[in-house]
Write a protein that holds these residues in place. Structure first.
Motif, PDB file in Angstrom:
ATOM      1  N   GLN A 205       0.836  -1.202   0.000  1.00 36.46           N
ATOM      2  CA  GLN A 205       0.000   0.000   0.000  1.00 36.46           C
ATOM      3  C   GLN A 205       0.871   1.253   0.000  1.00 36.46           C
ATOM      4  O   GLN A 205       0.597   2.209  -0.720  1.00 36.46           O
ATOM      5  N   ASN A 206       1.958   1.244   0.775  1.00 34.17           N
ATOM      6  CA  ASN A 206       2.861   2.399   0.819  1.00 34.17           C
ATOM      7  C   ASN A 206       3.512   2.650  -0.534  1.00 34.17           C
ATOM      8  O   ASN A 206       3.722   3.794  -0.923  1.00 34.17           O
ATOM      9  N   GLU A 207       3.866   1.593  -1.250  1.00 39.49           N
ATOM     10  CA  GLU A 207       4.472   1.759  -2.567  1.00 39.49           C
ATOM     11  C   GLU A 207       3.470   2.347  -3.557  1.00 39.49           C
ATOM     12  O   GLU A 207       3.811   3.223  -4.354  1.00 39.49           O
TER      13      GLU A 207
ATOM     14  N   ASP B  67       0.891   4.236  -2.750  1.00 39.38           N
ATOM     15  CA  ASP B  67       0.716   5.628  -2.339  1.00 39.38           C
ATOM     16  C   ASP B  67       1.898   6.477  -2.777  1.00 39.38           C
ATOM     17  O   ASP B  67       1.730   7.615  -3.220  1.00 39.38           O
TER      18      ASP B  67
END
Length: 153
Positions: A4-6, A8
């Protein structure tokens, strides 16, 4: 698997026109995607660059190369019906963050740290039964809270 961080992080970059819908689809299928630091050959690949996108995919046994966002979106929808992994290579410039924004972030972090330290000291004063110190620290905290309400970001 793309985290999810990637996803985002990719959304925060300067994406080419039409990439927002492609990124939404990639997000929905991030368990079938992974980032790569090199443009790999002979694998399903999506290249994101500031100037545009290129997808190299196997569709119905044929290798296709696409560059129009609507074509890429349609091909990826078909691709994600398979269990294969899509590799994503990015050649996007980092978003420049103005110095004043970093300074503001540092200032807010310092204020938060000061307030947390003050709250811990208030808790300590309560634990020690030190009313005078408790009242003094509470007044300081209230003053800081009042100042925070007056600050607009």
């Amino acid at each position: 698997m793309l985290t999810q961080n990637e996803v985002d992080g990719l959304r925060l970059k300067l994406l080419p026109s039409g990439a927002d819908r492609v990124m939404d689809l990639v997000h929905m299928h991030r368990d079938q995607t992974t980032l790569t630091h090199v443009a790999l050959e002979n694998v399903p690949l999506l290249i994101l660059a500031r100037q545009g996108m290129i997808a190299r995919l196997q569709i119905q046994g044929t290798s296709v190369k696409l560059s129009q966002p609507h074509e890429i979106l349609k091909a990826l929808q078909q691709f994600f019906t398979t269990p294969e992994t899509l590799y994503i290579y990015t050649n996007l410039p980092p978003m420049p963050i103005p110095i004043y924004v970093n300074e503001l972030i540092d200032e807010v972090a310092d204020r938060v740290t000061s307030m947390e330290t003050l709250r811990a000291a208030i808790d300590d004063a309560l634990d020690q039964g030190d009313r005078q110190r408790f009242y003094q620290l509470s007044a300081t905290l209230q003053s800081m809270n009042d100042q925070e309400k007056g600050v607009t970001l």
